[in-house]
Design a protein around this motif. Sequence first.
Motif, short mmCIF file in Angstrom:
data_model
loop_
_atom_site.label_atom_id
_atom_site.label_comp_id
_atom_site.label_asym_id
_atom_site.label_seq_id
_atom_site.Cartn_x
_atom_site.Cartn_y
_atom_site.Cartn_z
N ARG A 3 0.86 -1.19 0.00
CA ARG A 3 0.00 0.00 0.00
C ARG A 3 0.89 1.23 0.00
O ARG A 3 1.97 1.23 0.58
CB ARG A 3 -0.91 0.00 1.24
CG ARG A 3 -1.76 -1.23 1.37
CD ARG A 3 -2.64 -1.15 2.60
NE ARG A 3 -3.57 -0.04 2.49
CZ ARG A 3 -4.37 0.33 3.48
NH1 ARG A 3 -4.34 -0.28 4.62
NH2 ARG A 3 -5.19 1.35 3.31
N LYS A 4 0.40 2.24 -0.62
CA LYS A 4 1.16 3.48 -0.69
C LYS A 4 1.12 4.23 0.63
O LYS A 4 0.13 4.18 1.36
CB LYS A 4 0.61 4.38 -1.79
CG LYS A 4 0.83 3.81 -3.20
CD LYS A 4 0.31 4.77 -4.24
CE LYS A 4 0.56 4.23 -5.66
NZ LYS A 4 0.05 5.15 -6.69
N GLY B 134 0.86 7.31 1.04
CA GLY B 134 -0.16 8.37 0.98
C GLY B 134 -1.52 7.88 1.44
O GLY B 134 -2.26 8.59 2.11
N ASP B 135 -1.87 6.61 1.06
CA ASP B 135 -3.16 6.06 1.48
C ASP B 135 -3.22 5.90 2.99
O ASP B 135 -4.25 6.20 3.63
CB ASP B 135 -3.39 4.70 0.81
CG ASP B 135 -3.53 4.83 -0.70
OD1 ASP B 135 -3.86 5.94 -1.16
OD2 ASP B 135 -3.31 3.82 -1.40
N LYS B 136 -2.12 5.46 3.57
CA LYS B 136 -2.09 5.31 5.02
C LYS B 136 -2.21 6.65 5.72
O LYS B 136 -2.89 6.78 6.75
CB LYS B 136 -0.80 4.61 5.44
CG LYS B 136 -0.70 3.16 4.97
CD LYS B 136 0.54 2.49 5.53
CE LYS B 136 0.61 1.03 5.10
NZ LYS B 136 1.82 0.36 5.64
N LYS C 94 -3.80 9.25 4.57
CA LYS C 94 -5.20 9.69 4.42
C LYS C 94 -6.09 9.00 5.46
O LYS C 94 -6.97 9.63 6.06
CB LYS C 94 -5.69 9.40 3.01
CG LYS C 94 -5.06 10.28 1.95
CD LYS C 94 -5.62 9.91 0.56
CE LYS C 94 -4.99 10.79 -0.52
NZ LYS C 94 -5.49 10.44 -1.88
N GLU C 95 -5.86 7.70 5.63
CA GLU C 95 -6.67 6.99 6.61
C GLU C 95 -6.41 7.54 8.02
O GLU C 95 -7.34 7.67 8.83
CB GLU C 95 -6.36 5.50 6.57
CG GLU C 95 -6.87 4.80 5.32
CD GLU C 95 -6.62 3.30 5.38
OE1 GLU C 95 -6.05 2.84 6.39
OE2 GLU C 95 -7.00 2.61 4.41
N THR D 109 -8.32 10.66 8.42
CA THR D 109 -9.76 10.39 8.59
C THR D 109 -10.08 9.96 10.01
O THR D 109 -11.05 10.42 10.62
CB THR D 109 -10.22 9.31 7.60
OG1 THR D 109 -9.93 9.73 6.27
CG2 THR D 109 -11.71 9.06 7.73
#
Length: 412
Positions: free
Chosen positions: A61-62, A64-66, A68-69, A72
């Motif tokens: 996983r990138k 950046g995705d982590k 963002k999570e 959130t």
Amino acid sequence: MKLTAALSLLCLASASAFTPSALNGAKASSTHLFGGNPGFGTGPSLDYQGGTDPNDANNYRKLGDKLKEADTERRKAREEAEQRERAAEIRREERLKKIAYMNDMPDSQPAGTVDEFMFKEGVQDQLDKLDHDLVGLLPVKKRVKEIAALLVLDKMRRKLGFETAVPSLHMSFTGAPGTGKTTVAVRMGQILAKMGYSRRGHVVLATRDDLVGQYVGHTAPKTKEMIKKAMGGVLLVDEAYYLYNAANDRDYGQESIEILLNVMENNQDDLVVAVAGYKDRMDRFFSYIPGMMSRIGNHIDFPNYSADELVQIASVMARELEYDINGEAMPVFHRYIEERMQLPFFSNARTVRNAMDRARMNSAIRTFEKYAINGENGGVCTLDDLKSIQPEDFQVLLDDILNADVDKRIFA
């Protein structure tokens, strides 16, 4: 000699390897080996190229995705904290308003009359029915009226803005069979419904067979099903002491008791649990299950009826069935009750009900023989013949007791 010559040649070769010309040649060869390639550690071989592992798609996983999570989750946590703060602030404001309201309220503020609440909510009607349907039981009626008074005054306090809390309405009914425990439970359910403490006010009667299973995993569904049926009303567990078997640690009744205790604690605003049975056995049951005793706030003992009260109960039953008991028949019935009370398995009002059923049958037999078999009055009977219970109808019951063998008298 030869060994000395060989060692001399080896030393000369090693020394020549570190001459300037030799070092320049090695540098040229190294430059030629890595010429045109990027620096060490920056080549494309370190980039992710995929693989044959089927789990790579989930593992890779990138960053950046982590991130963002994580943003959130932080935002949700911040919003929940803000909501809690707003809710706490609203409660504080409401509390301050209530305090100001109570301080400004004059002592002469009218809250309505007790009679207004008693009649408007239908509580007085239920108490009148209790007096009308149940003969005697003055201590029981007194306790029911005390509970009703608490509910009425609590509702009046709530109307003015006072703090209120749902009182413990779980009950214990102790007494012999036929003393009116089920009838009182029905009336209490209706009173609770009228006062808004119960959604439906119905009564669900349960015994051990309804609550306890026969094998592992069977008890919990049965108990929860009965509780579901009784939600919004009253669950009356008759002979509750049979739920616990002190001689068997593996008895499944303990599981049912634990479920009932949990519901009595967490759902007391939507379910009233009433346990009933003989007083001595119920006291023993409470000694085994102290948690049950502590959760029940109303213990009502039902005394046995006297002979005069049982005769009055017979009159009430006759009135409800539209029968007329002849005045001369009452002393005969009174004598029968006195004799029957001395025998085992006497069940108060239930015994009276059985006696009335037999008296009605005797009246029917007498009327049938008189008009259908003997043909009196052309076979035409009167209204009084269909409604009357005569002394001889009760005399049959009394004779059965007086003339029967000792071991058969209890069936008279």
